[in-house]
Design a protein around this motif. Structure first.
Motif, PDB file in Angstrom:
ATOM      1  N   PHE A  74      -0.324  -1.101  -8.542  1.00  0.00           N
ATOM      2  CA  PHE A  74      -0.538  -2.508  -8.188  1.00  0.00           C
ATOM      3  C   PHE A  74       0.562  -3.060  -7.282  1.00  0.00           C
ATOM      4  O   PHE A  74       0.324  -3.951  -6.473  1.00  0.00           O
ATOM      5  N   GLU A  75       1.779  -2.520  -7.435  1.00  0.00           N
ATOM      6  CA  GLU A  75       2.910  -3.074  -6.684  1.00  0.00           C
ATOM      7  C   GLU A  75       2.818  -2.797  -5.183  1.00  0.00           C
ATOM      8  O   GLU A  75       3.522  -3.441  -4.384  1.00  0.00           O
ATOM      9  N   ILE A  76       1.985  -1.842  -4.762  1.00  0.00           N
ATOM     10  CA  ILE A  76       1.867  -1.562  -3.321  1.00  0.00           C
ATOM     11  C   ILE A  76       0.495  -1.998  -2.773  1.00  0.00           C
ATOM     12  O   ILE A  76       0.104  -1.593  -1.686  1.00  0.00           O
ATOM     13  N   GLU A  77      -0.198  -2.847  -3.511  1.00  0.00           N
ATOM     14  CA  GLU A  77      -1.446  -3.419  -2.997  1.00  0.00           C
ATOM     15  C   GLU A  77      -1.105  -4.437  -1.915  1.00  0.00           C
ATOM     16  O   GLU A  77      -0.211  -5.268  -2.090  1.00  0.00           O
ATOM     17  N   VAL A  78      -1.806  -4.357  -0.778  1.00  0.00           N
ATOM     18  CA  VAL A  78      -1.500  -5.292   0.301  1.00  0.00           C
ATOM     19  C   VAL A  78      -1.994  -6.691  -0.052  1.00  0.00           C
ATOM     20  O   VAL A  78      -3.002  -6.859  -0.732  1.00  0.00           O
ATOM     21  N   LYS A  79      -1.245  -7.667   0.426  1.00  0.00           N
ATOM     22  CA  LYS A  79      -1.557  -9.068   0.182  1.00  0.00           C
ATOM     23  C   LYS A  79      -1.587  -9.811   1.519  1.00  0.00           C
ATOM     24  O   LYS A  79      -0.992  -9.350   2.504  1.00  0.00           O
ATOM     25  N   PRO A  80      -2.256 -10.966   1.576  1.00  0.00           N
ATOM     26  CA  PRO A  80      -2.246 -11.756   2.808  1.00  0.00           C
ATOM     27  C   PRO A  80      -0.822 -12.027   3.283  1.00  0.00           C
ATOM     28  O   PRO A  80       0.088 -12.252   2.472  1.00  0.00           O
ATOM     29  N   ASN A  81      -0.630 -11.956   4.601  1.00  0.00           N
ATOM     30  CA  ASN A  81       0.649 -12.212   5.271  1.00  0.00           C
ATOM     31  C   ASN A  81       1.649 -11.066   5.165  1.00  0.00           C
ATOM     32  O   ASN A  81       2.773 -11.192   5.661  1.00  0.00           O
ATOM     33  N   ASP A  82       1.278  -9.942   4.530  1.00  0.00           N
ATOM     34  CA  ASP A  82       2.137  -8.753   4.608  1.00  0.00           C
ATOM     35  C   ASP A  82       2.202  -8.303   6.066  1.00  0.00           C
ATOM     36  O   ASP A  82       1.190  -8.289   6.776  1.00  0.00           O
TER      37      ASP A  82
END
Length: 398
Positions: A74-82
């Motif tokens: 979960f810690e390397i899931e991309v998120k908006p604005n990455d």
């Protein structure tokens, strides 16, 4: 301290020079487990390929499905604005930057060939992404890549963190990013229009050449049945004039003629090193067909052709119709050889073709040419918009 040439009137004051590490909260890379060879569905976990990071933007569909026996991270899931940067691969694919959009789907993880940056509160992520894409920052990255060959180079997180860039206050960053985002949206709309027109043309070609749609004569009468024949019976093949080019000959002809190969125009003669005998064609409206893949197109005037293409003209028909029809065919089965398939002349002559009367060929050719003209207009609009954006970037950044 410096200021850009082009600036929104509500802002003043100098821009400050910063290291990228001072503009971000975190930097990390991902994970590259052995994945399936195909993309994941929307509700499945996947690892992003490096090709998901492209100069045209973030491409979520470029991913590989995580096998069901592996747990997602979960810690390397991309998120908006990455902010994502490619860190390994061929030289031209290292240092490519894209910002993850707000509408990104869930369950996408970064691979270990991607570096992820998260902007701090004082900086706008889209602005930082655009800055990292600039010539100034890209030159810094390219000068510090490592690797034994251009096909496999790398940049480290430390090198990325040490990149120098000029930044204004966050409010101005946001204004610039928003403006350029609107420009990108315009380019995206034009690109989509270009794709839809191209799809429309392909669909109409399929219907026309399968005779689902038929034109009528000018007097309203029906055209006759189409003749089933072979390519060798309806075209005249051209060998042209074989010309051995010395270095002095090549220099005399620099930029004078277009040069064609297996995949279409390669470039002007001054950008290509000739190392043998090449064919100079002087006829207008000649068709060219490649020797290794189903591609046919028309050229006009004088041009050079290498030995990976056949040149011919329709005997009593329309070259435009013939080129379009051939492009719609799959004649790879006529290729010979396996390692490097070739479409030799004897096999090419055997390719089955359909042959309407000249009047119907002309109506089909005119119809498809009108679509081509619309496609070309949009293509020019896209290039003009990209050129305009490039000029803006040069003037709006320091």
């Amino acid at each position: 301290m410096a200021t850009p040439k082009l600036r929104f009137k509500e802002f003043d004051g100098d821009w400050s020079e910063s290291k990228l590490k001072d503009c971000i909260d975190s930097i990390d890379s991902g994970w590259s487990p052995q994945c399936e060879s195909y993309p994941a569905d929307e509700n499945e976990w996947a690892v992003l390929k490096t090709t998901s990071v492209d100069w045209d933007g973030f491409k979520a569909n470029f991913n590989k499905k995580l096998p069901s026996n592996l747990e997602a991270r979960f810690e390397i899931e991309v998120k908006p604005n990455d902010i994502l940067v490619t860190r390994a691969g061929p030289t031209e694919r290292v240092g490519v930057v894209a910002v993850v959009p707000h509408n990104v789907r869930s369950k996408l993880m970064i691979s270990d060939k991607l570096i992820r940056l998260k902007a701090n509160n004082e900086n706008n992520p889209e602005f930082l992404g655009i800055s990292l894409s600039s010539v100034k920052c890209q030159n810094q990255l390219q000068s510090k890549t490592s690797g034994l060959a251009k096909s496999q180079t790398n940049i480290s997180q430390k090198i990325l963190c040490d990149v120098s860039l000029m930044t204004p206050a966050k409010a101005e960053q946001t204004k610039i990013a928003s403006f350029l985002s609107n420009v990108d949206e315009k380019i995206s709309q034009l690109t989509q229009k270009h794709e839809l027109l191209s799809q429309y043309k392909q669909g109409m070609m399929q219907k026309l050449f399968s005779q689902q749609i038929r034109f009528k004569a000018d007097d309203g009468s029906e055209f006759g049945e189409w003749e089933e024949t072979t390519l060798g019976k309806v075209v005249n093949f051209q060998n042209g004039k074989r010309v051995p080019l010395s270095e002095s000959d090549r220099q005399k002809r620099q930029g004078k003629y277009r040069y064609y190969g297996a995949s279409g125009v390669i470039d002007h003669i001054d950008d290509y090193i000739f190392d043998g005998q090449y064919i100079l064609i002087g006829e207008d409206g000649a068709n060219i067909i490649t020797r290794s893949s189903p591609l046919a197109f028309i050229v006009e005037g004088q041009f050079w052709v290498n030995n990976h293409a056949h040149i011919f003209q329709s005997k009593n028909g329309s070259n435009v119709f013939l080129a379009a029809y051939l492009e719609s065919l799959n004649y790879e089965k006529f290729n010979s050889g396996t390692a490097q398939p070739k479409l030799n002349l004897d096999n090419l002559k055997k390719v089955p073709v359909i042959n309407p009367c000249l009047d119907e060929q002309t109506k089909i050719a005119n119809f498809l040419s009108a679509i081509d003209q619309k496609i070309e207009v949009v293509a020019q609009q896209i290039e003009q918009a990209k050129t305009w954006k490039k000029g803006l970037l040069q003037q709006m950044f320091v």
